[in-house]
Structures are given as C-alpha cells and as structure tokens.
Scaffold this motif. Structure first.
Motif, PDB file in Angstrom:
ATOM      1  N   MET A  77     -29.783 -11.451  -3.165  1.00  0.00           N
ATOM      2  CA  MET A  77     -30.301 -12.562  -4.300  1.00  0.00           C
ATOM      3  C   MET A  77     -30.171 -11.855  -5.419  1.00  0.00           C
ATOM      4  N   ARG A  78     -30.388 -10.647  -6.031  1.00  0.00           N
ATOM      5  CA  ARG A  78     -29.978  -9.871  -6.947  1.00  0.00           C
ATOM      6  C   ARG A  78     -28.704  -9.925  -7.308  1.00  0.00           C
ATOM      7  N   VAL A 138     -27.219 -13.163  -8.396  1.00  0.00           N
ATOM      8  CA  VAL A 138     -27.328 -13.596  -9.731  1.00  0.00           C
ATOM      9  C   VAL A 138     -26.561 -12.414 -10.466  1.00  0.00           C
ATOM     10  N   TRP A 174     -23.379 -13.858 -11.057  1.00  0.00           N
ATOM     11  CA  TRP A 174     -23.455 -15.046 -11.800  1.00  0.00           C
ATOM     12  C   TRP A 174     -23.407 -14.792 -13.299  1.00  0.00           C
ATOM     13  N   ALA A 175     -24.116 -13.817 -13.467  1.00  0.00           N
ATOM     14  CA  ALA A 175     -24.540 -13.522 -15.101  1.00  0.00           C
ATOM     15  C   ALA A 175     -23.126 -12.794 -15.675  1.00  0.00           C
ATOM     16  N   ARG A 203     -19.935 -19.763 -13.780  1.00  0.00           N
ATOM     17  CA  ARG A 203     -21.048 -19.770 -12.702  1.00  0.00           C
ATOM     18  C   ARG A 203     -21.603 -21.086 -12.549  1.00  0.00           C
ATOM     19  N   LEU A 252     -35.388 -16.152  -6.524  1.00  0.00           N
ATOM     20  CA  LEU A 252     -34.424 -16.642  -7.520  1.00  0.00           C
ATOM     21  C   LEU A 252     -34.940 -16.314  -8.868  1.00  0.00           C
ATOM     22  N   ALA A 310     -35.039 -12.741  -9.959  1.00  0.00           N
ATOM     23  CA  ALA A 310     -33.776 -12.256 -10.086  1.00  0.00           C
ATOM     24  C   ALA A 310     -32.995 -12.550 -11.646  1.00  0.00           C
ATOM     25  N   LEU A 311     -33.147 -13.907 -11.711  1.00  0.00           N
ATOM     26  CA  LEU A 311     -32.760 -14.642 -13.176  1.00  0.00           C
ATOM     27  C   LEU A 311     -33.458 -14.038 -14.345  1.00  0.00           C
ATOM     28  N   HIS A 340     -31.974 -10.493 -14.806  1.00  0.00           N
ATOM     29  CA  HIS A 340     -30.573 -10.590 -15.746  1.00  0.00           C
ATOM     30  C   HIS A 340     -30.748 -11.400 -16.739  1.00  0.00           C
ATOM     31  N   LEU A 351     -31.097 -14.465 -17.552  1.00  0.00           N
ATOM     32  CA  LEU A 351     -30.438 -15.806 -17.400  1.00  0.00           C
ATOM     33  C   LEU A 351     -31.708 -16.702 -17.867  1.00  0.00           C
TER      34      LEU A 351
END
Lengths: 344, 344
Positions: free
Chosen positions: B227-228, B231, B234-235, B240, B255, B258-259, B262, B264
């Motif tokens: 998951m990390r 993400v 994506w970051a 993304r 999630l 993880a967001l 990072h 997000l």
DNA sequence: GGCGACGAAGATAACGATACCAGCATGAAG
DNA sequence: CTTCATGCTGGTATCGTTATCTTCGTCGCC
C-alpha cells in the motif's frame, strides 16, 4: 437397517455397513495399527458413504478430555478479540479448541456461563472477570481444573494471574501532562466500577498527589450524552482543565468526538492522553498520545500459564506449583495530542 | 467412598451421599415435581457439599440437544464481533449457547473446525465461509442440521443466506465520486479472493463502465508495504488518480495511513470513499465518507432464520420451506473525504 | 501331526445421566 | 378386610464409544 428416528449414524451403523464389529471401526477411527489394510478401507468407505461423524459426547463420557479451553471476556472489543487470537494460537499449537464466552458485563451471566463451562468439562479456563465473587469457580477448584485470571485479578482464592501495570501506566501518562506544565488535569472515565479503571484512576491520583496538584475527577460518565454535557460545560468555562487523561479506549474516543463537536482543538485548547492505543490513533485529526498495553502478550502469557497447569495436572505428580502473578508494563506512545512542543 | 481417580463427582456420588437412588437425584436436577421437599433438600445439600456439576456429555448422549449454535467467522474484526453479539443475543433469548470459531482465513482450518462442530453435535451453524467448497458441510445436510450462510454465499447446495448488497453499495460510493467530477478513480483492495471484495470491485467496475471511465484497479495489495509503495508512486506522479474507492475497512485504514505518511491531503489532493463505516470515521483528520453496512442487522436476520429452521426440524412435520435469500442494503454516509464542495 | 505363537477381529462391560417400568407405602372406597 | 388409586422412590436398560479380554484362524517348528 434404516437410521432410527432420523438420528445421525453411529459407529454401529458403520459396523453393519462394513460388515465388521464396532471395535474394528473404533480401531480405524483411532488409527490403531492392528487393522488389516483391506478391512480399514472397507470401514473408511462405510464411514464416507454414511457421512458418519464420531460423537464427541460419547467419547468424552469414556474419559477422553474435551481438549477445549475457554476464554471468558466481558465484551468482544478489539482488545479482547486480540486476546482471543493469541489464546487460540497457543491452543491450536497444543491441539486444543478455544471457546469464547462473552458475559456482556453482567456478573449473573458470568456465573451462569462459568457453571455451564464446568458442565462442558473444559480442560481450563482463562477468565477476565467482571468482578463479584465468582462463586461459580468453586467447582473448578474442587475438580482441579486450572483457572487463570487475565487482565483483572480474582478476589478470593490464590489463582494464577496475568495483569497489566495499569497504575504505573496511568502515572506515566499523567506525568507526561504534568511535565508539559499542565496544572488543571482532569481524569475522565466511564465505568468507575471495573478493576482496570479503578487502578488507572488510582495511578492518576498518585501522580497528581506527587505533583501537589488538585485532582479533577470526572468519573462514572454514563454514555455519550454525559460526555458531551461535560465537554459543553468545559467549552463555556474559562478555567476549564487544560489537559485530560482518559482511562480507557471508549472514553478516549467519546471524548475526542465530544471535543470535536464543540470545536475544542487538541492540543492547543486542551491536551489529551488516553489509556489504550488503537489502530487509528495516529491518523486522527490530532494523533493521539496514548498508554499502550499489549493484548497479545498478556493473553499469550495467560494461555501458556494455563497449559503449564493443564499438563501438570495430567502428570499425577501433584506438583503444586505456587501461583504465579505476572505483570506486564504499559508504555507511553508519544504523538501529538499533548502538544509536545506547545508549552515549553 | 472416595472419588475414584480424582475425577469430578457423579450423580452416583451424590446419590450415595444423600442416601437416595440416582433417579431421585436426576429428578431433582430436572425439577421433576414428584420429589418430596425433604428429599429434595437432602439431595441439594449433597450436590453443594460435593460441588457436583452434571456432565453435559452424558446428558447429550441420552438424547438431549446440545442447545448450542456455532458461528464460524474468518477473523474477529469488529464487524464480526458485532455479528457475534447480535447472534448471541438471539441465542440467549432462546436459551441457547453460542460457539465462535475463528478460521483465520484458512479454508483447511475452516473445514476441520466445521467437522469438529459436527462431532460436537451443535444444533445449528451460521457460516461466514472463506470460500472453497466446504465439503465438510455434507454431514450437516445429511443429518438435517440447519446451516445459514452469512455475508458470503455458499457455492454448491441451496442454503438459507443473508447477504449485503455489496455491488450496489460499491456503485453508490463510486457514483458519489463520479458526480463530484472525478475521472481518474482508482479501486484499492487487499485480498481480491474474497466474495465481498469481488462483489465490491464488480460494483466499482459497473459504475465506471456506466460512466464510460477507465478503471484503475489496484488489487491484491498484500500488506502495508504494498500500500505504501502504491501511494509513494502516486505521490510522485502528476497524473495520479484524483479519487480512490477502498473496498474494505482495513484497506481504507492502511490507505489513510499511507496517504498521511506521504502528505497527500484528503480530499484536496485525493478524494476517498471507503466500504465499511467505523466508530472513528468521523474524527479522522478528514472525516471519512463511507459505505455503511449493518453487522447487527444481518447477523440477527441470520440467527432468526437459523432458529426458524431449528424449531421446524424439531416438529417432525417435514415442512421443508424453500431456502430464503435475504439481502440488506448498504447506505452511503457522506462526510468530508470526497470534498463535497471542492469540485463544484 | 500336534504345539505354541501371533495377527486380526469380536464380545462385553463400563463411562454418567435419564426414560420407563416397577415397587411399596398410605389412604379412601366398596 | 380387600381393592385400587395415588404419591414417592428404586431398579434397570439405554445412549455411542472405547478398554479389556476372548476367540479364531493360520503359520512355523520340532
């Protein structure tokens, strides 16, 4: 020839179908090597074609142990669910099954359920008692069935016990607030009745006494409304507490929700330390500083203690070990809800 | 005179102590009115002084029902813990006990545990199956022991079933994102194997197809690291997804974590709808918009279905009702994680 | 060929509780 | 004084399984 009364097939039905005696079937079931291969497979076929399953009740009656331990908990909160997982893991390693019993914080239910476990002839019992006298444990003691107290001690007789250092953990959390310069520190709790809550409140009191601060006890808040009313009063009061110690997970969560509702910002307007850590604590709007206890550790310790007793009871050597009393420490997880750099 | 082999006292021991026959003791145990008051109290005294507890195994052998139902679940997540509470409540109303069995998502364990429940002669079974063929259910069917499938259907034979409208619920959530103008909507899930996940992914796909959008499937993420990593990618990526649909609670939580890690921001940089609501969803840093299903409702429905079968099986009137298949709807709880007013 | 030995399978008696059928008082009715 | 109903209580078989003892062949060996 037909199954009588539509009941499940018995070993006799299997024996008849396979044209052997019940003993032969029994031997097959118990992997006794003195059965010829051809006979064995005839029996196996009969078993499968009838859908036969041996009757545990009858086996137990003949002396086989139930190979079952029971875990009695007040609720299935995720804390106790974790305990269960740990216990079950140990049980599976030993080839035992685990029975969970949830009492719903009702000591009448607890007593009744414990009696019923005695009737089941479980091999051992791990008990997170709701309190009371647990007179129902008498027959366990008298029949030498091991009992381990978990998370909360049993009052009367000497029993193996696994506990968390609730008082020390609470002190840890409260000192953390004190060290950040707070002087008006409240303690909120829901059910002042339970052992764990009492211990944590006691830890709070000790820390406050040691720091020569006046305690602000907000105990026995029953339900969400009481919590909201309390926070509403705080929101309107200029000399409200600047910090709060919450004694258990639900109290912490309800408190956070109530603070959120009244727009009291954490930690700017009020600092917060909670007893019990949880999965989402670090992704809350303000990550929670919490006192962490490990359910799996204490539960595993309790289960291992229990099995030590169970195996000791099987060896007739009446080697009565004295009762253990194991304590596990609680640790402080520092995040942001006490504003670690706000007051310095 | 002494208890033989140090085993628990039996009805014979009680009879000897009270100087009556075993039948009289049995009558006392079963509240048979044809026992004189004096005799009854003599027996009661003997029972208490010996700490006697009737042996369930022997009673069952004589035909008494086990008065026990079993609930088989993959884990003890708070969702299934709530299910258990609901089931147990219904069971207690009927004077039944409830057995929980946790399979740990291992279908071999599931089969083995179900067999063991058959050996226990439980009166009924509520099964949240992990999948597979559940061949172990055969003996339940053959012996007329009712089985209800909960949350996930059983593949082969017709069975009473209680399900949630996973697909429709997922569509609901994804449409919510679509209506907010998102076009790059990802679907993240952990275990693509389970029925519920498949249904929810299917609901996601249907909504995306209907909106003529390209699906972005991020399935079978195993564990937190995957998951990390996702993400992290994506970051670093300008194109993304602008929105995510997470198929279950754990996926949502991982999630969010993880967001968070990072940086997000939700919903400004990425919008989020999760399947499964939970206690803390509204006090997260961004309160979560979630698809809610009610564990207590479905579990209660399943338990009531089961007891309808159990009582029907006791009346010899072989009134074979056809199998029910009950669906419960899922609802969308709108909070802030899809930025309700950000994109208009 | 008769003998013991051994391998395989059956007969029977428990385990603890309960259902069924007796017993055996007491009192009432004939 | 017998008869029979009634109110308590006891004996015994039974539930399904397993431990112990027996039985029954079959084989090897002197």
């Amino acid at each position: 020839m037909e199954k009588r009364r539509n009941r499940p097939p018995t070993i006799h039905d299997v024996a008849r179908t396979a044209a052997v005696s019940v003993m032969t079937v029994s031997r097959v079931l118990n992997n006794n090597p003195s059965v010829k291969q051809v006979t064995r497979s005839r029996v196996m076929n009969a078993i499968h074609s009838l859908g036969y399953a041996p009757n545990d009740a009858a086996r137990m009656l003949k002396g086989r142990s139930s190979r079952t331990i029971a875990l009695v908990v007040p609720t299935l909160s995720d804390f106790f669910a974790s305990c269960f997982h740990a216990v079950q893991q140990v049980a599976i390693e030993r080839g035992y099954q685990t029975l969970v019993v949830v009492t719903g914080r009702d000591s009448a239910v607890e007593d009744q359920q414990i009696e019923s476990l005695m009737n089941h002839r479980v091999s051992g019992l791990i008990l997170v008692t709701i309190g009371a006298d647990t007179k129902s444990l008498r027959s366990f003691r008298e029949n030498g069935i091991p009992v381990v107290a978990l998370d909360r001690p049993i009052t009367a007789p000497p029993t193996d016990t696994v506990l968390v250092e609730n008082r020390e953990g609470a002190e840890l959390g409260v000192w953390h607030l004190i060290e950040h310069g707070h002087t008006r520190i409240a303690c909120v709790s829901l059910d002042s009745g339970s052992y764990t809550t009492q211990e944590r409140v006691e830890g709070y009191m000790q820390a406050m006494r040691a720091a020569k601060l006046d305690p602000i006890l907000c105990t026995s808040l029953s339900g969400n409304e009481a919590m909201r009313a309390l926070v509403a009063r705080w929101a309107a009061s200029p000399d409200r507490p600047t910090a709060v110690f919450a004694t258990k997970r639900i109290a912490t969560v309800q408190l956070i929700q109530a603070l959120h509702r009244h727009s009291l910002r954490v930690p700017q307007e009020i600092a917060l330390v909670g007893f019990d850590d949880f999965e989402l604590a670090e992704v809350l709007s303000t990550p929670l500083t919490a006192v962490r206890q490990s359910p799996t550790e204490i539960a595993r310790a309790a289960a291992e203690l229990l099995f030590k007793r169970i195996t000791a009871a099987q060896d007739k050597t009446r080697n009565d070990h004295p009762c253990s009393k194991i304590f596990f420490p609680a640790e402080l997880i520092i995040r942001r809800s006490c504003g670690c750099s706000a007051k310095d």
